[in-house]
Scaffold this motif. Structure first.
Motif, mmCIF file in Angstrom:
data_model
loop_
_atom_site.group_PDB
_atom_site.id
_atom_site.type_symbol
_atom_site.label_atom_id
_atom_site.label_comp_id
_atom_site.label_asym_id
_atom_site.label_seq_id
_atom_site.Cartn_x
_atom_site.Cartn_y
_atom_site.Cartn_z
ATOM 1 N N VAL A 19 47.722 -29.541 -10.367
ATOM 2 C CA VAL A 19 47.753 -28.143 -10.762
ATOM 3 C C VAL A 19 47.104 -28.033 -12.140
ATOM 4 O O VAL A 19 47.431 -28.790 -13.051
ATOM 5 C CB VAL A 19 49.209 -27.625 -10.820
ATOM 6 C CG1 VAL A 19 49.232 -26.135 -11.123
ATOM 7 C CG2 VAL A 19 49.955 -27.932 -9.520
ATOM 8 N N THR A 20 46.183 -27.075 -12.268
ATOM 9 C CA THR A 20 45.512 -26.840 -13.539
ATOM 10 C C THR A 20 45.544 -25.343 -13.828
ATOM 11 O O THR A 20 45.289 -24.542 -12.931
ATOM 12 C CB THR A 20 44.047 -27.322 -13.486
ATOM 13 O OG1 THR A 20 44.031 -28.698 -13.124
ATOM 14 C CG2 THR A 20 43.356 -27.159 -14.825
ATOM 15 N N GLY A 21 45.874 -24.999 -15.060
ATOM 16 C CA GLY A 21 45.936 -23.596 -15.462
ATOM 17 C C GLY A 21 47.369 -23.163 -15.689
ATOM 18 O O GLY A 21 48.310 -23.954 -15.578
ATOM 19 N N GLY A 52 47.513 -30.630 -16.353
ATOM 20 C CA GLY A 52 46.594 -29.537 -16.665
ATOM 21 C C GLY A 52 47.274 -28.187 -16.776
ATOM 22 O O GLY A 52 46.608 -27.155 -16.724
ATOM 23 N N VAL A 53 48.608 -28.179 -16.913
ATOM 24 C CA VAL A 53 49.368 -26.926 -16.983
ATOM 25 C C VAL A 53 49.936 -26.746 -18.397
ATOM 26 O O VAL A 53 50.961 -27.344 -18.728
ATOM 27 C CB VAL A 53 50.520 -26.916 -15.945
ATOM 28 C CG1 VAL A 53 51.319 -25.623 -16.045
ATOM 29 C CG2 VAL A 53 49.979 -27.102 -14.535
ATOM 30 N N PRO A 54 49.283 -25.924 -19.225
ATOM 31 C CA PRO A 54 49.781 -25.732 -20.588
ATOM 32 C C PRO A 54 50.973 -24.774 -20.664
ATOM 33 O O PRO A 54 51.729 -24.793 -21.625
ATOM 34 C CB PRO A 54 48.573 -25.154 -21.324
ATOM 35 C CG PRO A 54 47.800 -24.445 -20.254
ATOM 36 C CD PRO A 54 48.009 -25.264 -19.000
ATOM 37 N N PHE A 55 51.126 -23.916 -19.642
ATOM 38 C CA PHE A 55 52.192 -22.912 -19.662
ATOM 39 C C PHE A 55 52.702 -22.681 -18.245
ATOM 40 O O PHE A 55 51.922 -22.626 -17.293
ATOM 41 C CB PHE A 55 51.669 -21.587 -20.226
ATOM 42 C CG PHE A 55 52.678 -20.473 -20.140
ATOM 43 C CD1 PHE A 55 53.686 -20.356 -21.080
ATOM 44 C CD2 PHE A 55 52.629 -19.563 -19.104
ATOM 45 C CE1 PHE A 55 54.624 -19.343 -20.990
ATOM 46 C CE2 PHE A 55 53.561 -18.537 -19.004
ATOM 47 C CZ PHE A 55 54.567 -18.426 -19.952
ATOM 48 N N MET A 56 54.025 -22.531 -18.137
ATOM 49 C CA MET A 56 54.652 -22.199 -16.867
ATOM 50 C C MET A 56 55.829 -21.270 -17.163
ATOM 51 O O MET A 56 56.638 -21.558 -18.048
ATOM 52 C CB MET A 56 55.167 -23.470 -16.171
ATOM 53 C CG MET A 56 55.888 -23.217 -14.875
ATOM 54 S SD MET A 56 56.698 -24.694 -14.197
ATOM 55 C CE MET A 56 55.358 -25.858 -14.153
ATOM 56 N N ASP A 57 55.903 -20.162 -16.432
ATOM 57 C CA ASP A 57 57.066 -19.304 -16.603
ATOM 58 C C ASP A 57 58.038 -19.534 -15.449
ATOM 59 O O ASP A 57 57.852 -20.442 -14.638
ATOM 60 C CB ASP A 57 56.660 -17.830 -16.754
ATOM 61 C CG ASP A 57 56.161 -17.185 -15.470
ATOM 62 O OD1 ASP A 57 56.188 -17.828 -14.388
ATOM 63 O OD2 ASP A 57 55.753 -16.007 -15.537
#
Length: 120
Positions: A19-21, A52-57
């Motif tokens: 996962v990226t983004g 590749g995941v800088p943010f996750m809500d």
């Protein structure tokens, strides 16, 4: 916001989902649909590469947890790898790390998932 990009690779005994983004409410449905398509067997061994995941809500977290719950209920295993600081904090606050193993690298996660498979 970086667009969500999803890719997967079926390895012997385990599927790695990269996962990226940013994962949030705007792409929750796409992520959920993708995971439904990728899971080749109800008892899949899954590794999520989240490097590749800088943010996750909470929306992204919900999709991950729903997939993991379904996988575990059917005898599978789920591991996560390369979790960046903000998602790691979300996992810590919500207690996810107590239920889904987190590894520094994809290679570590794949090794652990395959070891879990042998001990089941």
């Amino acid at each position: 916001m970086p667009p969500l990009t999803l890719a997967h690779q079926h390895l012997p005994g385990v599927t790695v989902v990269a996962v990226t983004g940013e994962m949030d409410a705007t792409n929750r449905a796409d992520f959920d649909d993708y995971l439904r398509d990728v899971r080749s067997a109800p008892a899949s061994r899954l590794v999520f590469d989240l490097s590749g995941v800088p943010f996750m809500d909470s929306s992204g977290l919900h999709v991950l947890l729903s997939c993991a719950t379904d996988c575990l209920r059917k005898g599978g295993v789920v591991h996560m790898a390369g979790v960046q600081p903000l998602p790691a904090r979300l996992f810590e606050i919500t207690g996810v790390v107590a239920h889904i193993p987190v590894h520094p690298t994809v290679e570590d996660a794949v090794t652990a998932a395959l070891a879990s498979e042998r001990s089941m």
